[in-house]
Structure formats: C-alpha cells, structure tokens
Design a protein around this motif. Sequence first.
Motif, PDB file in Angstrom:
ATOM      1  N   UNK A 187      92.837  36.156  18.985  1.00 24.62           N
ATOM      2  CA  UNK A 187      92.759  37.394  19.777  1.00 24.62           C
ATOM      3  C   UNK A 187      93.841  38.409  19.411  1.00 24.62           C
ATOM      4  N   UNK A 188      95.111  37.986  19.232  1.00 29.41           N
ATOM      5  CA  UNK A 188      96.138  38.973  18.850  1.00 29.41           C
ATOM      6  C   UNK A 188      95.790  39.711  17.558  1.00 29.41           C
ATOM      7  N   UNK A 189      95.198  39.008  16.592  1.00 34.58           N
ATOM      8  CA  UNK A 189      94.813  39.651  15.340  1.00 34.58           C
ATOM      9  C   UNK A 189      93.732  40.698  15.576  1.00 34.58           C
ATOM     10  N   UNK A 190      92.761  40.377  16.424  1.00 39.49           N
ATOM     11  CA  UNK A 190      91.681  41.326  16.702  1.00 39.49           C
ATOM     12  C   UNK A 190      92.210  42.551  17.456  1.00 39.49           C
ATOM     13  N   UNK A 191      93.163  42.326  18.357  1.00 43.59           N
ATOM     14  CA  UNK A 191      93.766  43.451  19.089  1.00 43.59           C
ATOM     15  C   UNK A 191      94.570  44.322  18.129  1.00 43.59           C
ATOM     16  N   UNK A 192      95.292  43.681  17.207  1.00 39.35           N
ATOM     17  CA  UNK A 192      96.074  44.440  16.225  1.00 39.35           C
ATOM     18  C   UNK A 192      95.165  45.302  15.350  1.00 39.35           C
ATOM     19  N   UNK A 193      94.012  44.763  14.970  1.00 42.81           N
ATOM     20  CA  UNK A 193      93.070  45.541  14.161  1.00 42.81           C
ATOM     21  C   UNK A 193      92.602  46.785  14.908  1.00 42.81           C
ATOM     22  N   UNK A 194      92.452  46.673  16.227  1.00 39.08           N
ATOM     23  CA  UNK A 194      92.036  47.827  17.020  1.00 39.08           C
ATOM     24  C   UNK A 194      93.122  48.893  17.085  1.00 39.08           C
ATOM     25  N   UNK A 199      86.625  50.595  15.980  1.00 35.76           N
ATOM     26  CA  UNK A 199      85.239  50.661  15.508  1.00 35.76           C
ATOM     27  C   UNK A 199      84.349  49.889  16.479  1.00 35.76           C
ATOM     28  N   UNK A 200      83.078  50.198  16.457  1.00 36.19           N
ATOM     29  CA  UNK A 200      82.126  49.513  17.345  1.00 36.19           C
ATOM     30  C   UNK A 200      82.106  48.022  17.052  1.00 36.19           C
ATOM     31  N   UNK A 201      82.161  47.662  15.756  1.00 39.46           N
ATOM     32  CA  UNK A 201      82.111  46.257  15.364  1.00 39.46           C
ATOM     33  C   UNK A 201      83.339  45.506  15.890  1.00 39.46           C
ATOM     34  N   UNK A 202      84.517  46.103  15.755  1.00 46.94           N
ATOM     35  CA  UNK A 202      85.732  45.431  16.213  1.00 46.94           C
ATOM     36  C   UNK A 202      85.775  45.307  17.728  1.00 46.94           C
ATOM     37  N   UNK A 206      85.658  41.748  19.861  1.00 49.47           N
ATOM     38  CA  UNK A 206      86.693  41.423  20.842  1.00 49.47           C
ATOM     39  C   UNK A 206      86.095  41.159  22.217  1.00 49.47           C
ATOM     40  N   UNK A 207      85.138  41.985  22.633  1.00 53.32           N
ATOM     41  CA  UNK A 207      84.515  41.801  23.945  1.00 53.32           C
ATOM     42  C   UNK A 207      83.738  40.489  24.017  1.00 53.32           C
ATOM     43  N   UNK A 208      83.032  40.149  22.929  1.00 54.83           N
ATOM     44  CA  UNK A 208      82.284  38.885  22.893  1.00 54.83           C
ATOM     45  C   UNK A 208      83.236  37.705  23.039  1.00 54.83           C
ATOM     46  N   UNK A 209      84.352  37.749  22.308  1.00 51.91           N
ATOM     47  CA  UNK A 209      85.312  36.648  22.371  1.00 51.91           C
ATOM     48  C   UNK A 209      85.966  36.546  23.746  1.00 51.91           C
ATOM     49  N   UNK A 210      86.343  37.693  24.329  1.00 56.16           N
ATOM     50  CA  UNK A 210      86.942  37.665  25.661  1.00 56.16           C
ATOM     51  C   UNK A 210      85.968  37.125  26.700  1.00 56.16           C
ATOM     52  N   UNK A 211      84.721  37.587  26.618  1.00 59.37           N
ATOM     53  CA  UNK A 211      83.701  37.114  27.567  1.00 59.37           C
ATOM     54  C   UNK A 211      83.459  35.617  27.393  1.00 59.37           C
ATOM     55  N   UNK A 212      83.438  35.156  26.152  1.00 61.58           N
ATOM     56  CA  UNK A 212      83.205  33.729  25.888  1.00 61.58           C
ATOM     57  C   UNK A 212      84.342  32.884  26.458  1.00 61.58           C
TER      58      UNK A 212
END
Length: 253
Positions: A187-194, A199-202, A206-212
């Motif tokens: 998750x920290x890596x995905x947040x850093x990318x944002x 982008x819509x993909x990022x 992130x939302x899919x992973x948080x929801x999961x």
Amino acid sequence: MDFSLWTCAGRGHETYAPEEVELAERLRVDTAAGEAWRCLRCGDFVIGEPRGRGRADDAPEVPRGRLLRDRYIMRLLAVERVGRAVVLVLLAAGVMKLRGSQEKWKEAWERELPLLQPLADQLGWNPDHSKLVHWLEKAFTLSSTTLTWLIVALLAYAAIQVVEAVGLWRVARWGEYFAVIATSIFLPLEIYELTEKVTILRVGALLVNLAAIVWLLWSKRLFGLHGGARAYYAEHHSESLMTVERAAAEANA
C-alpha cells in the motif's frame, strides 16, 4: 441474486442422506415421482437418489447464503490477482529481452521515436514530457546486474500475487491472512505512486486493495476482529443446513 440457486444450476444440487433416522426424515419427502432429498445448498427438494450418504458428522460443509456470496467475491479477487501476475510476468519478460541487447534496442528506439512525432502532435501528446519515454530511456542505461535484479523483483511480486490467488480461490484461512498482509505491505508504494501522478488506473488499484483489506478483515474476522476465528467457524457451522436441521430434530426429540 440468489447465489445458492445459481451455483446449483451450474454444479448440481448437493443432497445427502444421513444415517440418523430422525434427521433423514426432515431432509426427505415422498412424491408421486419418487423420493426427494433436500439440497444442502439451496434448500429445494430434489427428486432422485441423494448424492451422498453416511453419518451427519461426515456430511459435506456446503456454503450457502452470505457465505456463498463471500466465496464468489473472494474468487473475483483471486482472478484480479492472477491478472496482475500475468502483467508482471510480461513486464519481466520484456526486461529480460532488453537485458540481452540494450544497445540494439536503444538504437531502434532513437531511430523510430522521431517517426512518432507527427502522430503525437495530432494526439496532443508530448514525448519529451512522458514518464514512459523517460523510463524507457533510463532503462537503456541500466547495467545488466540492475536489470537482473529488476527481473527477480517483478517475478517475486508475480509469485506473491499467484499465492494470494490460490489462497483466495480455495477460500483458505491462510489465504485470507496472506492476502491482507501482502496487500498491506505494498500500500505505501501505491500511495507514493499517486503522489507522483494521479491516474484512474492507480486510483482504481488502490481502492480495490483498500476495499479488499477492509472486507477481509471484517467479514472473515481476521486478527481477532469481530469475534475472531471462533466466531468465524461458529458462523460457518451455524449456516450449514445440516446443522440447522439437526438442531431442529434434537429439539423435537
């Protein structure tokens, strides 16, 4: 949507004839077409011989209702993880191909890039400001050792996704824990990318992973939440139609 009926339509009804007479009488009826046994998944009576016979304790644990819906959700997550693994393996294959002939690819890139400029102008895309172009140009300058470690990292990440997918698809308890831990680590890596670019993909990833993570923690009662493992297994047991009918038969005895 009735997941029980949907599953029975695809896989067939799950009928079982217990040896206990009182319990068998609650799961069996006589019809003009012959005997019918109650499906342990959808609850409907099905004409014909039961799929299994034996003691009630040996009856299959058939998920139904909310538990069956959760199983479909977990398998959708497993498919999404497999998709990620495929992308990572393809990226690793691309880096591996680049590692073998960097100079050749660099010359081809420098030769072909100017030819894309007219199309880029029509699309309003400036290659000089493109992070993808900068990443590719940087990749041409990386050492063979660095590229090798990048391949190892991509394949390791892909392996993690595959392990997650297997655990989630099998609805295994260890798979639920593994998915939460592995997803949380990245998750920290995905947040850093944002923080670099939204982008819509990022955002979607992130939302899919948080929801999961939230869904698995709460619905599967991981790490002692919502009653913990004891409540988790008790819920599974109480949702079983065989357990419900056995309790009713014992109450009437």
